[in-house]
Design an enzyme around this catalytic site. Structure first.
Site, PDB file in Angstrom:
ATOM      1  N   CYS A 319       0.816  -1.214   0.000  1.00  0.00           N
ATOM      2  CA  CYS A 319       0.000   0.000   0.000  1.00  0.00           C
ATOM      3  C   CYS A 319       0.854   1.272   0.000  1.00  0.00           C
ATOM      4  CB  CYS A 319      -0.891  -0.033   1.241  1.00  0.00           C
ATOM      5  SG  CYS A 319      -1.995   1.354   1.306  1.00  0.00           S
ATOM      6  N   ARG A 418     -12.975   0.226  -4.498  1.00  0.00           N
ATOM      7  CA  ARG A 418     -12.370   0.319  -3.172  1.00  0.00           C
ATOM      8  C   ARG A 418     -11.837   1.722  -2.894  1.00  0.00           C
ATOM      9  NH1 ARG A 418      -7.599  -0.936  -0.004  1.00  0.00           N
ATOM     10  NH2 ARG A 418      -8.304  -2.192   1.748  1.00  0.00           N
TER      11      ARG A 418
HETATM   12  P1  RVP Z   1      -0.557  -6.850   4.115  1.00  0.00           P
HETATM   13  O1  RVP Z   1      -1.040  -8.029   4.914  1.00  0.00           O
HETATM   14  O2  RVP Z   1       0.412  -6.000   4.873  1.00  0.00           O
HETATM   15  O3  RVP Z   1      -0.037  -7.246   2.780  1.00  0.00           O
HETATM   16  O4  RVP Z   1      -1.815  -5.900   3.888  1.00  0.00           O
HETATM   17  C1  RVP Z   1      -3.003  -6.339   3.289  1.00  0.00           C
HETATM   18  C2  RVP Z   1      -4.009  -5.217   3.340  1.00  0.00           C
HETATM   19  O5  RVP Z   1      -3.556  -4.096   2.578  1.00  0.00           O
HETATM   20  C3  RVP Z   1      -5.358  -5.536   2.756  1.00  0.00           C
HETATM   21  O6  RVP Z   1      -6.187  -6.285   3.601  1.00  0.00           O
HETATM   22  C4  RVP Z   1      -5.923  -4.148   2.464  1.00  0.00           C
HETATM   23  O7  RVP Z   1      -6.491  -3.558   3.608  1.00  0.00           O
HETATM   24  C5  RVP Z   1      -4.683  -3.362   2.109  1.00  0.00           C
HETATM   25  N1  RVP Z   1      -4.530  -3.174   0.658  1.00  0.00           N
HETATM   26  C6  RVP Z   1      -4.888  -3.988  -0.365  1.00  0.00           C
HETATM   27  N2  RVP Z   1      -4.531  -3.391  -1.518  1.00  0.00           N
HETATM   28  C7  RVP Z   1      -3.970  -2.238  -1.169  1.00  0.00           C
HETATM   29  C8  RVP Z   1      -3.452  -1.231  -2.072  1.00  0.00           C
HETATM   30  O8  RVP Z   1      -3.336  -1.432  -3.268  1.00  0.00           O
HETATM   31  N3  RVP Z   1      -3.110  -0.081  -1.523  1.00  0.00           N
HETATM   32  N4  RVP Z   1      -3.956  -2.115   0.170  1.00  0.00           N
END
Ligand code: RVP
Length: 501
Positions: A319, A418
């Protein structure tokens, strides 16, 4: 005037647990990781409880049907990704629900025209020795026979021999009709001393198998997440745009719980979505909401009627929301504040709304920290993306075996629902996520077992046998950046590096 919070927001890595007194009772085998998934009233039991406090992220690279089945088999649940058409998502949910525990859809299928060489190649690929022979060679074709290792001897046969010449044909097989219960199927297996029982639809097409070995595995998976009809429990992501079309399809397909998937959930859109669900289905359809990172956001969603509230903005491994938009909050601080609000809300209303810490789990002990800080369960993307069962491609990059992992806010996923703010444009204006690789880690089962044993060991160190007890007893300390260095191996020359968790 703008409101300032001058305390820094912290991440999990900045906290440690201080051990508490542990009695002789405090051993991992006595620890329960059971935890509520959806809200409940004081003194009542939640409608759904997780056996392990982990759910998989609502992401294309994570929560497909294979992972959903395997995770449910091992005590957690998946939320099937919503960034696909409502029809495709509902079909995926339906396929998970069709996999009754003990009934497996056949992953090794050939047609009578294939050869012994094909059988051997397939066995090598899947590792399974029972191959369904169907008219068209598909998993749901008309069954004409079975090949198991008893049907051929490589040393005495030619690799070009046709399957039709050595398979055990349908008329020599014991089969069962679709609709049979698992215990009836197991009785047939025992009575006939067979290893597998094909289950057929009325018209002779293959529904799946019940295997003798699964009877034992059933006993080996005491934490299976099953509904009243012994089907795996599964969740599904929705958005606050096309819910009127999507939710009915998902409910009909058998989704047990929904979650509004949004990068920022403190919005009127979420309240409208929850209201619509409540008006149409009352409390029968469970729906989580999020994501929020403070008390206000939590109270808004709890009052809107969310069944659980998801916490986390910008902490996910893929993210880049914080960089792109400048919004977010350190995950630990967000979880601590929201859980305090949850407890106050419970005190005031008698309604307990579970909190899910979503994103940013890097090490297994971060899960224990999140639970100790008050989270009821965690949502993970990167963690699950690494396993065999995730839907993404396995590759070798620079000599390392990796799997692909991409954010829902990346151009690759194009999950406009989203991220858009009611603009309604079916495209992303800018990216909030990246496309990446994660190190391949093998099968979900072994990894999950290891993670759970670490969580249980730490809980014992804190003198806690349940998650609520951990939340009550935990002593957490912030650590200085210098002491973080002290926490890893230091001042020695490492011979080899451990696994990354
Ligand atoms: P991680 O477990 O740290 O990989 O995080 C997963 C989380 O990141 C997802 O459950 C969602 O809330 C968030 N996410 C998913 N896509 C993205 C993005 O493209 N920014 N963020």
């Amino acid at each position: 005037m703008a409101k300032y919070i001058n305390e820094p927001a912290h991440t999990f890595n900045e906290y440690l647990l201080i051990p508490g007194y542990s009695s002789c009772e405090c051993i991992p085998s006595n620890v329960s990781l059971k935890t509520p998934l959806v809200k409940f009233k004081r003194g009542e039991k939640p409608a759904i409880e997780l056996e392990v406090p982990m759910v998989s992220a609502i992401m294309q690279a994570v929560s497909g049907e294979k992972l959903a089945v395997e995770l449910a088999r091992n005590g957690g649940i998946s939320f099937i990704y919503g960034s696909q058409t409502p029809e495709d998502e509902a079909a995926m949910v339906a396929r998970v629900k069709a996999q009754k525990a003990g009934f497996v859809s056949s992953d090794s299928n050939l047609s009578p025209n294939n050869t012994l060489a094909d059988i051997l190649a397939l066995k090598e690929k899947t590792g399974h020795s029972t191959v369904a022979i169907t008219e068209d060679g598909t998993a749901s074709g008309k069954l004409v026979g079975i090949v198991s290792s008893r049907d051929y001897r490589v040393s005495r046969m030619k690799k070009t021999d046709k399957v039709s010449t050595f398979m055990t044909p349908l008329d020599k097989l014991v089969t069962a009709k679709f609709g049979i219960t698992l215990s009836e199927a197991n009785d047939i297996i025992w009575d006939n001393k067979i290893n597998s029982l094909p289950v057929l639809y009325e018209d002779g097409r293959l529904y799946g198998f019940v295997f003798r070995k699964d009877y034992d595995s059933h006993r080996e998976n005491p934490h299976e997440m099953l509904d009243a009809q012994k089907r795996f429990i599964v969740g599904a992501g929705i958005n606050s745009r096309d819910y009127a079309e999507r939710v009915p399809l998902l409910v009909d397909a058998g989704a047990d719980v929904l979650c509004i998937d949004s990068s920022e959930g403190f919005s009127e859109w979420q309240r409208i979505t929850i209201n619509w669900i409540r008006e149409k289905y009352g409390d029968k359809v469970k729906v989580g909401a999020g994501n929020v990172v403070d008390r206000e956001g939590f109270l808004f969603l709890a009052e809107a009627g969310a069944d659980f509230v998801k916490v986390g903005i910008g902490g996910g491994s893929i993210c880049i929301t914080r960089e792109t938009k400048g919004i977010g909050r350190g995950q630990a601080t967000a979880v601590i504040e929201v859980c305090k609000a949850r407890d106050e809300y419970f005190e005031r209303t008698g309604i307990y709304v579970p909190v899910c810490s979503d994103g940013g789990i890097v090490h297994d002990h971060h899960i224990t920290l999140a639970l100790a800080m008050g989270a009821d369960f965690v949502m993970l993307g990167r963690y699950f993306a690494r396993f065999d069962e995730s839907p993404s491609q396995k590759r070798t990059v620079g000599g390392t075996v990796v799997k692909e992992y991409w954010g829902e806010g990346s151009n690759r996923a194009r999950n406009w629902g989203r991220y858009d703010l009611g603009v309604g444009e079916k495209k992303l204006q800018f990216e909030e996520g990246v496309d990446s690789y994660v190190p391949y880690a093998g099968a979900l089962k072994e990894n999950l077992a290891k993670t759970c044993s670490k969580i249980k060991a730490t809980m014992c160190n804190c003198g806690a046998l349940t998650i609520p007890e951990l939340q009550e007893k935990a002593k957490l300390t912030l650590v200085s950046s210098t002491s973080i260095i002290e926490g890893g191996a230091h001042d020695v020359i490492r011979k080899e590096k451990d696994g990354e968790n």
